[in-house]
Design a protein around this motif. Sequence first.
Motif, PDB file in Angstrom:
ATOM      1  N   ARG A  27       8.251  17.541  -2.035  1.00  0.00           N
ATOM      2  CA  ARG A  27       7.351  16.766  -2.900  1.00  0.00           C
ATOM      3  C   ARG A  27       8.109  15.564  -3.459  1.00  0.00           C
ATOM      4  O   ARG A  27       8.746  15.646  -4.515  1.00  0.00           O
ATOM      5  CB  ARG A  27       6.855  17.671  -4.032  1.00  0.00           C
ATOM      6  N   VAL A  28       8.062  14.449  -2.719  1.00  0.00           N
ATOM      7  CA  VAL A  28       8.768  13.248  -3.186  1.00  0.00           C
ATOM      8  C   VAL A  28       8.055  12.720  -4.435  1.00  0.00           C
ATOM      9  O   VAL A  28       6.833  12.853  -4.556  1.00  0.00           O
ATOM     10  CB  VAL A  28       8.817  12.188  -2.045  1.00  0.00           C
ATOM     11  N   ALA A  29       8.825  12.188  -5.384  1.00  0.00           N
ATOM     12  CA  ALA A  29       8.190  11.637  -6.592  1.00  0.00           C
ATOM     13  C   ALA A  29       7.301  10.462  -6.203  1.00  0.00           C
ATOM     14  O   ALA A  29       7.550   9.764  -5.228  1.00  0.00           O
ATOM     15  CB  ALA A  29       9.272  11.190  -7.577  1.00  0.00           C
ATOM     16  N   GLY A  30       6.262  10.234  -6.988  1.00  0.00           N
ATOM     17  CA  GLY A  30       5.338   9.136  -6.713  1.00  0.00           C
ATOM     18  C   GLY A  30       5.907   7.796  -7.165  1.00  0.00           C
ATOM     19  O   GLY A  30       6.874   7.747  -7.934  1.00  0.00           O
ATOM     20  N   ARG A  31       5.273   6.739  -6.672  1.00  0.00           N
ATOM     21  CA  ARG A  31       5.703   5.372  -6.975  1.00  0.00           C
ATOM     22  C   ARG A  31       5.873   5.153  -8.488  1.00  0.00           C
ATOM     23  O   ARG A  31       6.913   4.691  -8.940  1.00  0.00           O
ATOM     24  CB  ARG A  31       4.621   4.437  -6.393  1.00  0.00           C
ATOM     25  N   GLU A  32       4.820   5.498  -9.267  1.00  0.00           N
ATOM     26  CA  GLU A  32       4.863   5.242 -10.716  1.00  0.00           C
ATOM     27  C   GLU A  32       5.950   6.078 -11.391  1.00  0.00           C
ATOM     28  O   GLU A  32       6.596   5.624 -12.334  1.00  0.00           O
ATOM     29  CB  GLU A  32       3.502   5.549 -11.361  1.00  0.00           C
ATOM     30  N   ALA A  47      11.115   6.100 -14.251  1.00  0.00           N
ATOM     31  CA  ALA A  47      12.446   6.687 -14.480  1.00  0.00           C
ATOM     32  C   ALA A  47      13.546   5.667 -14.189  1.00  0.00           C
ATOM     33  O   ALA A  47      14.515   5.539 -14.958  1.00  0.00           O
ATOM     34  CB  ALA A  47      12.619   7.932 -13.619  1.00  0.00           C
ATOM     35  N   HIS A  48      13.412   4.929 -13.094  1.00  0.00           N
ATOM     36  CA  HIS A  48      14.468   3.962 -12.747  1.00  0.00           C
ATOM     37  C   HIS A  48      14.513   2.813 -13.757  1.00  0.00           C
ATOM     38  O   HIS A  48      15.590   2.307 -14.078  1.00  0.00           O
ATOM     39  CB  HIS A  48      14.266   3.446 -11.313  1.00  0.00           C
ATOM     40  N   GLY A  49      13.334   2.401 -14.260  1.00  0.00           N
ATOM     41  CA  GLY A  49      13.311   1.352 -15.291  1.00  0.00           C
ATOM     42  C   GLY A  49      14.026   1.829 -16.547  1.00  0.00           C
ATOM     43  O   GLY A  49      14.789   1.078 -17.174  1.00  0.00           O
ATOM     44  N   LEU A  50      13.794   3.066 -16.899  1.00  0.00           N
ATOM     45  CA  LEU A  50      14.436   3.626 -18.092  1.00  0.00           C
ATOM     46  C   LEU A  50      15.956   3.718 -17.889  1.00  0.00           C
ATOM     47  O   LEU A  50      16.745   3.345 -18.776  1.00  0.00           O
ATOM     48  CB  LEU A  50      13.825   5.009 -18.357  1.00  0.00           C
ATOM     49  N   ILE A  51      16.364   4.184 -16.713  1.00  0.00           N
ATOM     50  CA  ILE A  51      17.810   4.292 -16.436  1.00  0.00           C
ATOM     51  C   ILE A  51      18.444   2.900 -16.453  1.00  0.00           C
ATOM     52  O   ILE A  51      19.542   2.702 -16.993  1.00  0.00           O
ATOM     53  CB  ILE A  51      18.052   5.014 -15.091  1.00  0.00           C
ATOM     54  N   VAL A  94      10.333   3.986  -0.595  1.00  0.00           N
ATOM     55  CA  VAL A  94      11.095   4.270  -1.823  1.00  0.00           C
ATOM     56  C   VAL A  94      12.108   3.147  -2.067  1.00  0.00           C
ATOM     57  O   VAL A  94      12.250   2.632  -3.180  1.00  0.00           O
ATOM     58  CB  VAL A  94      11.799   5.646  -1.718  1.00  0.00           C
ATOM     59  N   LEU A  95      12.822   2.737  -1.008  1.00  0.00           N
ATOM     60  CA  LEU A  95      13.862   1.705  -1.153  1.00  0.00           C
ATOM     61  C   LEU A  95      13.287   0.347  -1.554  1.00  0.00           C
ATOM     62  O   LEU A  95      13.998  -0.519  -2.046  1.00  0.00           O
ATOM     63  CB  LEU A  95      14.651   1.565   0.156  1.00  0.00           C
ATOM     64  N   GLY A  96      11.976   0.172  -1.335  1.00  0.00           N
ATOM     65  CA  GLY A  96      11.346  -1.109  -1.687  1.00  0.00           C
ATOM     66  C   GLY A  96      10.939  -1.195  -3.150  1.00  0.00           C
ATOM     67  O   GLY A  96      10.494  -2.251  -3.605  1.00  0.00           O
TER      68      GLY A  96
END
Length: 255
Positions: A176-181, A186-190, A221-223
């Motif tokens: 179950r890969v995490a969704g776009r949002e 999470a990445h914005g927060l990190i 995902v990489l995009g």
Amino acid sequence: MQLLIAANWKMYKTGEEAVSTLADLGRLLPSPPGDRQVVVFVPFTALAQAARAAGPGLALGAQNCYPAEEGAFTGEISPAMIRAAGGTWVLAGHSERRSLFRESDDFVGRKTAFALRAGLQVILCVGETLEERDSGGLRPVLERQMRGGLDGVDPAFLPSSLAVAYEPVWAIGSGRVAGREEILEAHGLIRSLLENRFGAAGRGARILYGGSVKPDNAGSVLGLDNVNGVLVGGASLRAESFSAIARAPVPGTGR
Ligand code: PEP
């Protein structure tokens, strides 16, 4: 910034099996695309053989280390030993170590800071469980893990020697890969936590996504914004799928 494509082989593969998979990888991916850096985190016992067998452009790492130069720490491995065996990277704080071996944020931070000082590059892993996510805990969990995991880290090691992997525990090995949002949030927060702690250097540090990455979802995902690489478990065990991930086209970027 080069994308960082990382394989976590966990407790799979003897030295001979590692050499055989690396030989397959060398045939399928003779050298990584110029915009990508590839690192394989192998079991300790396979590290020296794997380092001798790895093709050009492929770095090796260990999945754990103990934060001391040497001493009476039965069963543990130091960063210096990892380097002597040919490893240049180490993972810190993978969720399996946090949950199965009760590693605390503070201990993960000690490892991260010590391994960097000892000359290794480090991927610090963070991520929430499903229960934590469902109870609104994404932000506090990431803040706590980042604070503890980066405590004592000298800013001079950023951006190149430290990367952070966001690995939601519920996405690891689950298919179950995490969704776009979810990834964007999470990445914005990190990213903002890295910037608050390290300023401009935190803007350049790579943030990887990990959790059920496969050849058919790696490119999308990489995009995403603030995704600068992937950490791959299950799909990294076979050279066919890992090489496909390592060279996955990233839609809309020309990469
Ligand atoms: C991991 O173990 O770090 C991981 C991301 O595993 P998987 O790709 O199998 O979900």
